[in-house]
Design a protein around this motif. Structure first.
Motif, PDB file in Angstrom:
ATOM      1  N   ILE A  14       0.838  -1.208   0.000  1.00 52.82           N
ATOM      2  CA  ILE A  14       0.000   0.000   0.000  1.00 52.82           C
ATOM      3  C   ILE A  14       0.865   1.248   0.000  1.00 52.82           C
ATOM      4  CG2 ILE A  14      -1.688   1.313   1.343  1.00 52.82           C
ATOM      5  CD1 ILE A  14      -2.916  -1.308   2.211  1.00 52.82           C
ATOM      6  N   GLY A  15       1.909   1.212   0.785  1.00 58.45           N
ATOM      7  CA  GLY A  15       2.779   2.389   0.793  1.00 58.45           C
ATOM      8  C   GLY A  15       3.851   2.264   1.858  1.00 58.45           C
ATOM      9  N   GLY A  17       5.689   4.254   4.944  1.00 62.09           N
ATOM     10  CA  GLY A  17       5.586   5.393   5.849  1.00 62.09           C
ATOM     11  C   GLY A  17       6.924   5.652   6.505  1.00 62.09           C
ATOM     12  N   TYR A  19       7.838   4.808   9.288  1.00 56.52           N
ATOM     13  CA  TYR A  19       8.381   3.755  10.164  1.00 56.52           C
ATOM     14  C   TYR A  19       8.532   2.432   9.444  1.00 56.52           C
ATOM     15  CZ  TYR A  19       3.406   3.135  10.063  1.00 56.52           C
ATOM     16  OH  TYR A  19       2.125   2.997   9.621  1.00 56.52           O
ATOM     17  N   VAL A  35      -4.030  -5.679   6.667  1.00 61.67           N
ATOM     18  CA  VAL A  35      -2.724  -5.082   6.329  1.00 61.67           C
ATOM     19  C   VAL A  35      -1.746  -5.484   7.418  1.00 61.67           C
ATOM     20  CG1 VAL A  35      -3.774  -3.065   5.202  1.00 61.67           C
ATOM     21  CG2 VAL A  35      -2.987  -2.873   7.570  1.00 61.67           C
ATOM     22  N   VAL A  68      -8.789   2.115  13.799  1.00 66.90           N
ATOM     23  CA  VAL A  68      -8.296   0.950  13.052  1.00 66.90           C
ATOM     24  C   VAL A  68      -8.018  -0.191  14.034  1.00 66.90           C
ATOM     25  CG1 VAL A  68      -6.343   0.075  11.721  1.00 66.90           C
ATOM     26  CG2 VAL A  68      -7.319   2.282  11.147  1.00 66.90           C
ATOM     27  N   MET A  86      -3.241  -5.360  11.103  1.00 70.25           N
ATOM     28  CA  MET A  86      -4.367  -4.463  11.405  1.00 70.25           C
ATOM     29  C   MET A  86      -5.470  -4.583  10.363  1.00 70.25           C
ATOM     30  SD  MET A  86      -1.915  -1.196  11.989  1.00 70.25           S
ATOM     31  CE  MET A  86      -2.594  -0.282  13.328  1.00 70.25           C
ATOM     32  N   TYR A  88      -7.847  -3.690   7.356  1.00 72.61           N
ATOM     33  CA  TYR A  88      -7.639  -3.029   6.059  1.00 72.61           C
ATOM     34  C   TYR A  88      -8.747  -2.006   5.838  1.00 72.61           C
ATOM     35  CZ  TYR A  88      -7.623  -2.364   0.973  1.00 72.61           C
ATOM     36  OH  TYR A  88      -7.615  -1.815  -0.286  1.00 72.61           O
ATOM     37  N   CYS A  89      -8.356  -0.779   5.485  1.00 70.35           N
ATOM     38  CA  CYS A  89      -9.348   0.282   5.242  1.00 70.35           C
ATOM     39  C   CYS A  89      -9.418   0.529   3.726  1.00 70.35           C
ATOM     40  CB  CYS A  89      -8.944   1.553   5.962  1.00 70.35           C
ATOM     41  SG  CYS A  89      -8.765   1.295   7.734  1.00 70.35           S
ATOM     42  N   GLY A  92      -9.078   4.084   1.785  1.00 75.21           N
ATOM     43  CA  GLY A  92      -7.865   4.908   1.729  1.00 75.21           C
ATOM     44  C   GLY A  92      -7.834   5.978   2.801  1.00 75.21           C
ATOM     45  N   SER A  96      -5.317  11.387   0.625  1.00 77.61           N
ATOM     46  CA  SER A  96      -5.536  11.075  -0.795  1.00 77.61           C
ATOM     47  C   SER A  96      -6.812  11.739  -1.304  1.00 77.61           C
ATOM     48  CB  SER A  96      -5.608   9.557  -0.989  1.00 77.61           C
ATOM     49  OG  SER A  96      -4.424   8.960  -0.513  1.00 77.61           O
ATOM     50  N   PHE A 147      -8.314   7.027   8.025  1.00 75.48           N
ATOM     51  CA  PHE A 147      -8.695   6.171   6.895  1.00 75.48           C
ATOM     52  C   PHE A 147     -10.201   6.019   6.846  1.00 75.48           C
ATOM     53  CE2 PHE A 147      -4.396   5.131   6.039  1.00 75.48           C
ATOM     54  CZ  PHE A 147      -3.760   5.089   7.262  1.00 75.48           C
ATOM     55  N   ASP A 158      -2.736   4.440  13.110  1.00 78.73           N
ATOM     56  CA  ASP A 158      -1.338   4.761  13.417  1.00 78.73           C
ATOM     57  C   ASP A 158      -1.117   5.417  14.764  1.00 78.73           C
ATOM     58  OD1 ASP A 158      -0.350   5.324  10.003  1.00 78.73           O
ATOM     59  OD2 ASP A 158      -0.616   3.562  11.216  1.00 78.73           O
TER      60      ASP A 158
END
Ligand SMILES: CN(C)CCCNS(=O)(=O)c1cccc(Nc2nc(OCC3CCCCC3)c3[nH]cnc3n2)c1
Length: 278
Positions: A14-15, A17, A19, A35, A68, A86, A88-89, A92, A96, A147, A158
């Motif tokens: 997904i991306g 970050g 961390y 995720v 989340v 965790m 999944y959202c 997004g 975004s 999200f 997060d």
């Protein structure tokens, strides 16, 4: 029975970050999409690892419809990586949504803005609810940490990980973005408190509607000056006076003038909007 890496298959990234990397995974036994966030802890000192453990333990305590959901963690000692599993959202993050609206020249609807305001406030209420005397302040409320699920309901994400990142080796220190949402008390090196999260919530809602943060500058000195003064334009006129007013109350320089979470939820317009949401 604790999870192992073999219980999952990675179906996408997904991306990345500050961390680590966030991957979309599928649990093999039931096909559930989730995720995991991969965090390398090899360069952490013992005390930083202890902090990470206590943050993850706090995450597992937070169970709320607008936060989340933390499911599990897997520690790969050979690679010194912890995998935090965790919810999944699918919708997004708000960052975004804001950048897409900015590009298209469109705005979120008034009702959507109220929905995010109400659900994000409910999520903060849960975080601030004292857990055995330890308030879980978010400390990093921003569009990239909010999200949406498949029904466009808020999922605050997060937590705490922002705090873990203060360890000196973490890349986060070097890559941190412009602190647009920094509260006046933080600018003045005073203590962070629950009303600091209200300030950040107001800034986030303002940016969701206005597609720009309330305070912008080309350098941190100007940004801090603007934050201390605390003046910013009204929301675009398509948004009601009530929405502009409640967001404006959250972004007040004087901490005591900002509404508490309960006074936001008790607001007559919020009550009316909440009824129409349910
Ligand atoms: C950095 N940006 C370009 C974001 C690109 C990616 N778009 S996006 O808008 O986040 C997006 C798109 C589709 C699905 C999801 N779902 C999702 N994302 C999470 O974290 C994203 C991650 C956070 C740290 C930085 C990297 C991205 C979750 N955490 C817990 N559940 C999560 N569900 C997110």
């Amino acid at each position: 029975m604790p999870s192992t890496l073999e219980d999952f298959e990675v179906i996408g990234t997904i991306g990345t970050g500050s961390y680590g990397t966030c991957k979309k995974i599928r649990r093999k036994k039931d096909g559930k999409v989730m995720v995991w966030k991969e965090m390398e802890y090899g360069s952490m000192t013992e005390s930083e690892k202890q902090m990470l453990v206590s943050e993850v333990n706090l995450l597992r305590e937070l169970r709320h419809q607008h936060i989340v959901r933390y499911y599990d963690r897997i520690i790969d000692r050979t690679q010194a990586i912890i995998y935090i599993i965790m919810e999944y959202c699918q919708g997004g993050d708000l960052a975004s949504i804001i950048s897409r609206n900015r590009k298209d020249g469109t705005h979120v609807s008034e009702d959507f803005a109220w929905k995010i305001l109400i659900q994000a406030t409910l999520a903060l209420k849960e975080c601030h609810r004292r857990k055995n005397g330890k308030a879980v302040l978010h400390r990093d409320l921003k569009p990239a940490n909010v999200f949406l699920d498949a029904d466009a309901n808020v999922k605050l994400g997060d937590f705490g990980l922002a705090r873990v990142l203060q360890h000196e080796h973490s890349l986060a220190q070097t890559y941190v973005g412009t602190p647009y949402y920094m509260s006046p008390e933080l600018v003045n090196n005073q203590s962070y408190n629950e009303k600091s999260d209200i300030w950040s919530l107001g800034c986030m809602l303002y940016e969701l509607c206005a597609l720009t943060p309330p305070f912008t500058a080309t350098n941190e000195g100007d940004l801090k000056r603007k934050i201390r003064i605390g003046q910013f334009p009204r929301l675009p006129t398509q948004y009601s006076l009530e929405l502009d007013m409640i967001i404006r109350r959250m972004i007040q320089v004087e901490v005591s003038m900002r509404p508490s979470i309960d006074s936001i939820l008790a607001d007559s317009v919020v009550q009316r909007k909440q009824d129409s949401l349910n």
